[in-house]
Write a protein that holds these residues in place. Structure first.
Motif, PDB file in Angstrom:
ATOM      1  N   LYS A  80     -24.405  31.998  24.631  1.00  0.00           N
ATOM      2  CA  LYS A  80     -24.060  33.311  24.067  1.00  0.00           C
ATOM      3  C   LYS A  80     -25.204  34.299  24.216  1.00  0.00           C
ATOM      4  N   GLU A 105     -13.896  32.562  26.737  1.00  0.00           N
ATOM      5  CA  GLU A 105     -13.711  33.819  27.467  1.00  0.00           C
ATOM      6  C   GLU A 105     -12.814  33.455  28.629  1.00  0.00           C
ATOM      7  N   ILE A 132     -20.244  29.494  24.852  1.00  0.00           N
ATOM      8  CA  ILE A 132     -18.877  29.962  25.097  1.00  0.00           C
ATOM      9  C   ILE A 132     -18.379  29.206  26.321  1.00  0.00           C
ATOM     10  N   GLN A 173     -15.403  28.446  21.502  1.00  0.00           N
ATOM     11  CA  GLN A 173     -15.108  29.858  21.750  1.00  0.00           C
ATOM     12  C   GLN A 173     -14.861  30.032  23.241  1.00  0.00           C
ATOM     13  N   ARG A 182     -23.706  42.102  26.328  1.00  0.00           N
ATOM     14  CA  ARG A 182     -22.616  42.856  25.702  1.00  0.00           C
ATOM     15  C   ARG A 182     -23.210  44.154  25.176  1.00  0.00           C
ATOM     16  N   GLN A 219     -25.428  36.354  27.407  1.00  0.00           N
ATOM     17  CA  GLN A 219     -24.358  37.283  27.786  1.00  0.00           C
ATOM     18  C   GLN A 219     -24.814  38.691  27.484  1.00  0.00           C
ATOM     19  N   ARG A 226     -16.346  29.625  29.416  1.00  0.00           N
ATOM     20  CA  ARG A 226     -15.762  30.677  30.243  1.00  0.00           C
ATOM     21  C   ARG A 226     -14.808  30.033  31.234  1.00  0.00           C
TER      22      ARG A 226
END
Length: 130
Positions: free
Chosen positions: A122, A90, A48, A88, A127, A125, A50
């Motif tokens: 990913k 963030e 990702i 992708q 979550r 991370q 960021r």
């Protein structure tokens, strides 16, 4: 896969004009290098990008939060429009919190008007879903 070290440590994108989220020439040059680094990354599936936006201390907290988020979105949109890779994102705004330098001079404030972009794995991370 290969990830350029600058994308891991983070790229600083300058937004030197107060109260402005437009990419000027200095910003544009850094955005172009960011896109080149993304293009040279071998596999983006597990990553990702960021993007964190920041401001100096001029203006209200709410105004600076929105401005910092706009700066981060400008970076994300630039990458989206100019990279051939599916990335992708963030995107976060931090307003005037987390300055690089104390906001005691114009030179320092200029340094604090920025966005930062870095690649995150990913899998690393955290979550939590209910």
């Amino acid at each position: 896969g290969y990830v350029p070290i600058d994308l891991i440590t983070g790229i600083r994108i300058p937004f030197i004009i107060p109260d402005n989220a437009q990419p000027l020439s200095t910003t544009q040059n850094v955005l172009d290098s960011l896109v080149e680094l993304i293009e040279s990354t071998s596999n983006l599936d597990n990553f990702i990008l960021r993007i964190d936006g920041y401001t100096c201390d001029i203006g209200t907290g709410a105004h600076n939060y929105n401005l910092s988020l706009r700066r981060a979105k400008v970076v994300a949109n630039y990458v989206r429009m100019n990279s051939t890779r599916a990335v992708q994102f963030e995107v976060f705004g931090h307003g005037e919190s987390d300055p690089l330098l104390p906001n005691i001079s114009e030179k320092n404030r200029r340094a604090n008007r920025r966005a930062e972009a870095r690649i995150l794995q990913k899998s690393l991370q955290t979550r939590y879903t209910e």
